[in-house]
Write a protein that holds these residues in place. Structure first.
Motif, PDB file in Angstrom:
ATOM      1  N   ILE A  77       0.766  -0.953   0.047  1.00  0.00           N
ATOM      2  CA  ILE A  77       0.256   0.129  -0.042  1.00  0.00           C
ATOM      3  C   ILE A  77       0.892   1.432  -0.054  1.00  0.00           C
ATOM      4  O   ILE A  77       0.403   2.396  -0.348  1.00  0.00           O
ATOM      5  CB  ILE A  77      -0.971  -0.098   1.191  1.00  0.00           C
ATOM      6  N   GLN A  78       1.911   1.291   0.803  1.00  0.00           N
ATOM      7  CA  GLN A  78       3.025   2.143   0.758  1.00  0.00           C
ATOM      8  C   GLN A  78       2.484   3.699   1.457  1.00  0.00           C
ATOM      9  O   GLN A  78       2.131   4.566   0.416  1.00  0.00           O
ATOM     10  CB  GLN A  78       3.603   2.648  -0.729  1.00  0.00           C
ATOM     11  N   PRO A  79       1.589   3.577   2.420  1.00  0.00           N
ATOM     12  CA  PRO A  79       1.050   4.712   3.108  1.00  0.00           C
ATOM     13  C   PRO A  79       2.205   5.663   3.729  1.00  0.00           C
ATOM     14  O   PRO A  79       3.185   5.264   3.940  1.00  0.00           O
ATOM     15  CB  PRO A  79       0.016   4.206   4.279  1.00  0.00           C
ATOM     16  N   LYS A  80       1.710   6.837   4.185  1.00  0.00           N
ATOM     17  CA  LYS A  80       2.388   7.769   4.807  1.00  0.00           C
ATOM     18  C   LYS A  80       2.607   6.960   6.486  1.00  0.00           C
ATOM     19  O   LYS A  80       1.828   6.535   6.906  1.00  0.00           O
ATOM     20  CB  LYS A  80       2.040   9.232   5.007  1.00  0.00           C
ATOM     21  N   GLY A  81       3.962   7.167   6.720  1.00  0.00           N
ATOM     22  CA  GLY A  81       3.969   6.528   8.063  1.00  0.00           C
ATOM     23  C   GLY A  81       4.547   5.097   7.882  1.00  0.00           C
ATOM     24  O   GLY A  81       4.943   4.393   8.864  1.00  0.00           O
ATOM     25  N   ARG A  82       4.490   4.444   6.522  1.00  0.00           N
ATOM     26  CA  ARG A  82       4.907   3.167   6.381  1.00  0.00           C
ATOM     27  C   ARG A  82       4.239   2.130   7.368  1.00  0.00           C
ATOM     28  O   ARG A  82       2.965   2.165   7.779  1.00  0.00           O
ATOM     29  CB  ARG A  82       6.292   3.122   6.383  1.00  0.00           C
ATOM     30  N   GLU A  83       5.086   1.079   7.738  1.00  0.00           N
ATOM     31  CA  GLU A  83       4.379  -0.024   8.537  1.00  0.00           C
ATOM     32  C   GLU A  83       3.937   0.635   9.998  1.00  0.00           C
ATOM     33  O   GLU A  83       2.559  -0.017  10.331  1.00  0.00           O
ATOM     34  CB  GLU A  83       5.549  -0.862   9.026  1.00  0.00           C
ATOM     35  N   PRO A  84       4.343   1.559  10.721  1.00  0.00           N
ATOM     36  CA  PRO A  84       3.554   1.958  11.891  1.00  0.00           C
ATOM     37  C   PRO A  84       2.081   2.288  11.680  1.00  0.00           C
ATOM     38  O   PRO A  84       1.264   2.078  12.399  1.00  0.00           O
ATOM     39  CB  PRO A  84       4.477   3.145  12.547  1.00  0.00           C
ATOM     40  N   THR A  85       2.018   3.015  10.445  1.00  0.00           N
ATOM     41  CA  THR A  85       0.534   3.323  10.074  1.00  0.00           C
ATOM     42  C   THR A  85      -0.227   2.062  10.010  1.00  0.00           C
ATOM     43  O   THR A  85      -1.476   2.124  10.496  1.00  0.00           O
ATOM     44  CB  THR A  85       0.662   4.194   9.003  1.00  0.00           C
ATOM     45  N   ILE A  86       0.158   1.265   9.298  1.00  0.00           N
ATOM     46  CA  ILE A  86      -0.584   0.050   8.962  1.00  0.00           C
ATOM     47  C   ILE A  86      -0.731  -0.753  10.191  1.00  0.00           C
ATOM     48  O   ILE A  86      -2.187  -1.319  10.476  1.00  0.00           O
ATOM     49  CB  ILE A  86       0.151  -0.821   8.072  1.00  0.00           C
ATOM     50  N   SER A  87      -0.137  -1.027  11.010  1.00  0.00           N
ATOM     51  CA  SER A  87       0.016  -1.583  12.491  1.00  0.00           C
ATOM     52  C   SER A  87      -1.255  -0.699  13.001  1.00  0.00           C
ATOM     53  O   SER A  87      -1.928  -1.635  13.671  1.00  0.00           O
ATOM     54  CB  SER A  87       1.241  -1.561  13.079  1.00  0.00           C
ATOM     55  N   SER A  88      -0.951   0.289  13.022  1.00  0.00           N
ATOM     56  CA  SER A  88      -2.339   0.948  13.935  1.00  0.00           C
ATOM     57  C   SER A  88      -3.678   0.912  13.449  1.00  0.00           C
ATOM     58  O   SER A  88      -4.503   0.740  13.989  1.00  0.00           O
ATOM     59  CB  SER A  88      -1.633   2.606  14.024  1.00  0.00           C
ATOM     60  N   MET A  89      -3.703   0.744  12.075  1.00  0.00           N
ATOM     61  CA  MET A  89      -4.769   0.748  11.428  1.00  0.00           C
ATOM     62  C   MET A  89      -5.454  -0.739  11.699  1.00  0.00           C
ATOM     63  O   MET A  89      -6.663  -0.854  11.875  1.00  0.00           O
ATOM     64  CB  MET A  89      -4.773   0.990   9.771  1.00  0.00           C
ATOM     65  N   VAL A  90      -4.584  -1.923  11.368  1.00  0.00           N
ATOM     66  CA  VAL A  90      -4.907  -3.032  11.500  1.00  0.00           C
ATOM     67  C   VAL A  90      -5.605  -3.139  13.315  1.00  0.00           C
ATOM     68  O   VAL A  90      -6.607  -4.110  13.157  1.00  0.00           O
ATOM     69  CB  VAL A  90      -3.877  -4.131  11.357  1.00  0.00           C
ATOM     70  N   ASN A  91      -4.664  -2.648  13.920  1.00  0.00           N
ATOM     71  CA  ASN A  91      -5.299  -2.801  15.422  1.00  0.00           C
ATOM     72  C   ASN A  91      -6.678  -2.137  15.709  1.00  0.00           C
ATOM     73  O   ASN A  91      -7.365  -2.868  16.492  1.00  0.00           O
ATOM     74  CB  ASN A  91      -4.176  -2.150  16.646  1.00  0.00           C
TER      75      ASN A  91
END
Length: 387
Positions: A220-234
């Protein structure tokens, strides 16, 4: 006639004797259970436009509905407020001042309602007992249905009226993809969140079986990279859409909580079924079977479900941080050579080894436990009747 499956939660709901908040994801059967098993003197549903719909489908003012609930409870009766999360916050203060001679059951189609009611600054703190209604447990469905495959699909109540067999899910997956996105949108709406493109892409990738947040971030390559995805998954996990399963390698395995929703999102992610006429021949139903059986066995052995992708062990049951059972799960038969290989691989990790086949009981004499369809149903019956 629509199939109705009994659930273990029914007894808990029948025995409600105090103010209770029943909560969970949309379309998991909360309203049906509350209406069926609570002898309420007054029921109303809060609409999006902040009106009230009564048990006999009359639309009245919200203030009038609340005043009647207050009167019923003050006189020792029982009232149900459905879609409780839609009430404006000011009404929480009003309700907190009600006399508690009777019982108030609040039904909320979100997980954010927990924060509203149990937050330390909430005027309702200390007044309600929480009761979660998740998708139906695998053992409840399997014991009554007897079909170990269809029982996985029927764990999510919304799909039950639409199909009679697993093959119909394949046939109607395009139609279901539209329903699924609508359902997800409803969940986000009730959680007071916006279903952004990134959230939906995450759900599609999880449905496809991509479970590492680092891999999802790379795609997906969002802003903030993996921390952003981890937060959204949680956040998705807190909304009841995503399930978090620990692994032996100390990272979490993420998957779509609902088996049918998971399969539908897989089809959409892999084949864009909502936009094409492509006929889907197969879906990764084995993955959903694996985790549904795993949840059931974790309860049966009084342990916790783990997964071991690195060691390729389908089900690991942990107890006091010790892997007491490891299971190999197959949709078809397990041959003797497969049994030998599975036992050799799993015994390096777990104290006991089990073999599971949805077609027939695996050959005995290799593992500590061999489970076929009949044995799985027997375990389901024990859990169902002892709950």
């Amino acid at each position: 006639m629509r199939l109705y499956l009994k659930r273990k939660e029914e007894d808990k709901i029948r025995k409600i004797k105090a103010w209770t908040l029943i909560y969970g994801r949309r379309k998991t059967g909360k309203t049906t259970l509350a209406k069926k098993y609570i002898k309420a003197d007054w029921y109303f549903l809060v609409t999006v436009s902040l009106r009230a719909v009564t048990q006999d489908d009359k639309v009245i003012k919200l203030e009038d509905a609340l005043n009647e609930a207050k009167r019923i409870i003050r006189s020792g009766g029982t009232a149900i407020i459905d879609e409780f999360q839609r009430l404006p916050d000011d009404f929480y203060t009003i309700i907190s001042n009600w006399e508690r001679e009777g019982i108030l059951v609040a039904v909320g189609s979100s997980y954010s309602v927990l924060e509203k009611v149990f937050d330390r600054n909430s005027p309702l703190l200390g007044m309600f007992t929480p009761m979660e209604i998740d998708i139906i447990s695998y053992e409840d469905v399997l014991y009554q249905l007897g079909d170990p495959l269809l029982s996985v699909i029927f764990r999510d109540p919304w799909i039950i009226p639409f199909i009679d067999k697993y093959e119909e899910l394949l046939e109607k997956v395009k139609e279901f993809s539209l329903i699924a996105k609508g359902l997800i949108g409803e969940v986000f709406k009730e959680e007071e969140r916006q279903l952004t493109n990134i959230y939906y892409k995450i759900l599609l990738l999880l449905g496809e079986g991509i479970w590492k947040t680092s891999e999802i971030a790379g795609i997906i390559q969002p802003k903030g990279r993996e921390p952003t995805i981890s937060s959204m998954v949680n956040k998705l996990a807190k909304m009841g859409l995503v399930q978090k399963i620990p692994t032996l390698s100390r990272e979490n395995f993420y998957k779509i909580r609902s088996p049918p929703l998971s399969l539908i999102l897989y089809a959409e992610s892999k084949y864009s079924v909502s936009e094409t006429e492509l006929k889907v021949e197969t879906l990764p139903i084995g993955r959903e079977v694996q985790f549904s059986i795993g949840e059931m066995l974790a309860k049966y052995f009084n342990g916790e479900l783990y997964y071991s992708p690195k060691e390729d062990i389908d089900i690991v049951i942990m107890k006091k941080r010790v892997p007491i059972w490891g299971f190999e799960v197959k949709m078809g038969e397990i041959t003797r050579s497969e049994a030998l290989n599975a036992v050799k691989r799993i015994s390096k990790v777990a104290k006991n080894v089990g073999l599971i086949s949805l077609r027939e009981k695996p050959p005995e004499g290799y593992a500590d436990l061999s489970l076929g369809p009949d044995e799985l149903k027997e375990i389901a019956g024990k859990l169902f009747n002892n709950s």
